[in-house]
Design a protein around this motif. Structure first.
Motif, PDB file in Angstrom:
ATOM      1  N   ALA A 221      -6.499   9.494  12.210  1.00  0.00           N
ATOM      2  CA  ALA A 221      -6.071  10.760  11.611  1.00  0.00           C
ATOM      3  C   ALA A 221      -4.571  10.791  11.322  1.00  0.00           C
ATOM      4  O   ALA A 221      -4.018  11.861  11.082  1.00  0.00           O
ATOM      5  N   ASN A 222      -3.903   9.640  11.326  1.00  0.00           N
ATOM      6  CA  ASN A 222      -2.462   9.615  11.067  1.00  0.00           C
ATOM      7  C   ASN A 222      -2.211   9.940   9.589  1.00  0.00           C
ATOM      8  O   ASN A 222      -2.472   9.123   8.701  1.00  0.00           O
ATOM      9  N   THR A 223      -1.711  11.139   9.331  1.00  0.00           N
ATOM     10  CA  THR A 223      -1.563  11.601   7.947  1.00  0.00           C
ATOM     11  C   THR A 223      -0.519  10.803   7.172  1.00  0.00           C
ATOM     12  O   THR A 223      -0.632  10.651   5.961  1.00  0.00           O
ATOM     13  N   HIS A 224       0.497  10.281   7.858  1.00  0.00           N
ATOM     14  CA  HIS A 224       1.540   9.520   7.167  1.00  0.00           C
ATOM     15  C   HIS A 224       0.980   8.201   6.627  1.00  0.00           C
ATOM     16  O   HIS A 224       1.253   7.820   5.492  1.00  0.00           O
ATOM     17  N   LEU A 226      -2.243   7.610   6.014  1.00  0.00           N
ATOM     18  CA  LEU A 226      -3.232   7.953   4.990  1.00  0.00           C
ATOM     19  C   LEU A 226      -2.545   8.290   3.666  1.00  0.00           C
ATOM     20  O   LEU A 226      -2.998   7.854   2.593  1.00  0.00           O
ATOM     21  N   THR A 227      -1.466   9.051   3.723  1.00  0.00           N
ATOM     22  CA  THR A 227      -0.755   9.418   2.500  1.00  0.00           C
ATOM     23  C   THR A 227      -0.140   8.199   1.833  1.00  0.00           C
ATOM     24  O   THR A 227      -0.217   8.041   0.603  1.00  0.00           O
ATOM     25  N   ALA A 249      -6.301  12.803   4.570  1.00  0.00           N
ATOM     26  CA  ALA A 249      -5.034  13.423   4.980  1.00  0.00           C
ATOM     27  C   ALA A 249      -5.098  14.942   4.856  1.00  0.00           C
ATOM     28  O   ALA A 249      -4.606  15.668   5.724  1.00  0.00           O
ATOM     29  N   GLN A 252      -6.493  16.906   7.684  1.00  0.00           N
ATOM     30  CA  GLN A 252      -5.572  17.183   8.785  1.00  0.00           C
ATOM     31  C   GLN A 252      -4.523  18.221   8.397  1.00  0.00           C
ATOM     32  O   GLN A 252      -4.049  18.973   9.246  1.00  0.00           O
ATOM     33  N   MET A 253      -4.154  18.246   7.105  1.00  0.00           N
ATOM     34  CA  MET A 253      -3.114  19.174   6.628  1.00  0.00           C
ATOM     35  C   MET A 253      -3.603  19.877   5.363  1.00  0.00           C
ATOM     36  O   MET A 253      -3.139  19.601   4.254  1.00  0.00           O
ATOM     37  N   ASN A 256      -1.014  21.540   2.801  1.00  0.00           N
ATOM     38  CA  ASN A 256       0.128  20.794   2.297  1.00  0.00           C
ATOM     39  C   ASN A 256       0.091  20.728   0.775  1.00  0.00           C
ATOM     40  O   ASN A 256      -0.826  20.151   0.179  1.00  0.00           O
ATOM     41  N   LEU A 259       0.325  17.062  -0.903  1.00  0.00           N
ATOM     42  CA  LEU A 259      -0.927  16.308  -0.881  1.00  0.00           C
ATOM     43  C   LEU A 259      -1.899  16.826  -1.939  1.00  0.00           C
ATOM     44  O   LEU A 259      -2.574  16.036  -2.614  1.00  0.00           O
ATOM     45  N   VAL A 316       5.296  14.764   2.608  1.00  0.00           N
ATOM     46  CA  VAL A 316       4.831  14.259   3.900  1.00  0.00           C
ATOM     47  C   VAL A 316       5.721  13.103   4.303  1.00  0.00           C
ATOM     48  O   VAL A 316       5.680  12.039   3.722  1.00  0.00           O
TER      49      VAL A 316
END
Length: 371
Positions: A221-224, A226-227, A249, A252-253, A256, A259, A316
């Motif tokens: 789930a690490n959005t950074h 994934l982005t 991503a 999770q956010m 945003n 995104l 992000v």
């Protein structure tokens, strides 16, 4: 009357007023008398100085632990006035300045601590952290090197050093620091993430993707990560795969704006030109190890992992280093580490140099005994 006497040294506090307060709370009266004496500039007995130091120090700790750094700063400043060479008071005073973004004052406090104990590893780390926040990056690298020499298995030091080297555009040296972190803690998702950013800055896209996948292996789930993978796939015209990463991503956010705008851009591009690959069912499979490729074949890739949004939306960003106090320990004992974090001083004996206690955010023990 007592309050005035404490605030204005020239005001005389009548004995009958003090006696009246003493009949209510004698303990508070003794504290108030000591405070009034200090404010009037009267010398205090040695035993009173120690008692007053202890009381103010404990008040400062209470304010510090509740993140009331402004009041904590006042308390520890009073402590330093009473005992100007007290290691704990100077350490906490530096941490308060750091959290209040007064990095120059924080560095001055750490320098005074190092004049007392020049081989105090975590004070070198704290000083390096403040130097990095003040954009004194070369000095920060030197401080982290000092910390690593004194405490080789303290993981935050090479991690923060890598981030300072990245800002200095010394990307390969930053990668070496992240490799050291990974050798000490193989499950460090932060090290894989920042290593991916460094490879991307070197235009080595394939190795960057491998590092992001390894980051997701430890935290899907690490959005950074994934982005960054979504942006890379968009640049490589792999639109369906890019949408999958951005959807993950957004899960999770969801609010945003960057995104969402990026996903809309990818969908629009996919309608105008075909995808290079068949539609995937989810994010790409994780690659176990980096494979070094010729960076010249990927010159069209961006130099950073994040695309600047055109609509002013928030980007992000990769995780930044925020100060959580680091414990300035005198003895090299096994302790916990946080990624990234600062170390907080021990408080059991305020007039004696501190011992190890866990940092505010707990992680498994990463500092092992030397073989």
């Amino acid at each position: 009357i007592l309050s005035l006497a404490m605030q204005h040294p020239s005001v005389y506090c009548p004995p009958h007023a003090l006696q009246h307060i003493a009949s209510i709370d004698p303990k508070e009266l003794r504290k108030a008398r000591r405070k009034a004496a200090v404010h009037r500039g009267e010398p205090m007995a040695k035993k009173d100085v120690g008692a007053e130091f202890e009381r103010i120090f404990q008040d400062g700790l209470t304010h510090f632990k509740t993140k009331n750094f402004t009041d904590a700063l006042k308390d520890f400043s009073e402590c330093v006035k009473l005992q100007d060479n007290n290691f704990n008071a100077l350490s906490y005073l530096g941490l308060c300045h750091h959290n209040l973004k007064n990095q120059a004052d924080a560095i001055d406090c750490y320098n005074k601590c190092l004049s007392i104990d020049p081989e105090h590893s975590t004070t070198w780390f704290n000083k390096g952290h403040s130097c990095a926040q003040a954009d004194r990056l070369d000095e920060a690298v030197e401080c982290f090197d000092k910390c690593m020499a004194l405490r080789p298995r303290f993981i935050p030091a090479p991690l923060h050093k890598g981030q300072a080297l990245y800002k200095l555009c010394r990307y390969q040296q930053a990668i070496d620091c992240y490799d050291l972190v990974i050798s000490l803690k193989p499950g460090s998702e932060g090290a894989f993430l920042h290593k991916g950013h460094a490879y991307l800055a070197l235009k080595d896209v394939e190795n960057a993707k491998v590092c992001y996948h390894l980051c997701l292996k430890h935290n899907e789930a690490n959005t950074h990560a994934l982005t960054s993978l979504g942006e890379i796939c968009m640049e490589q015209h792999e639109y369906n795969e890019s949408v999958d990463y951005l959807d993950a991503a957004l899960a999770q956010m969801p609010d945003n704006k960057y995104l969402r705008s990026l996903r809309e851009k990818v969908v629009e591009l996919s309608m105008n030109e075909p995808d290079k690959r068949t539609p995937p069912t989810g994010p790409a499979s994780i690659v176990s190890e980096p494979t070094h490729v010729d960076p010249s074949s990927t010159e069209s890739m961006m130099a950073k992992s994040s695309v600047e949004p055109s609509n002013g939306a928030s980007l992000v960003e990769p995780p930044t280093v925020e100060p959580l106090p680091v414990e300035p320990v005198k003895m090299e004992t096994v302790g916990t580490s946080v990624e990234p974090s600062l170390v907080e001083p021990s408080t059991s004996e305020p007039t004696v140099k501190p011992t190890v206690e866990p940092t505010l955010t707990q992680e498994p023990n990463t500092e092992q005994e030397e073989p």
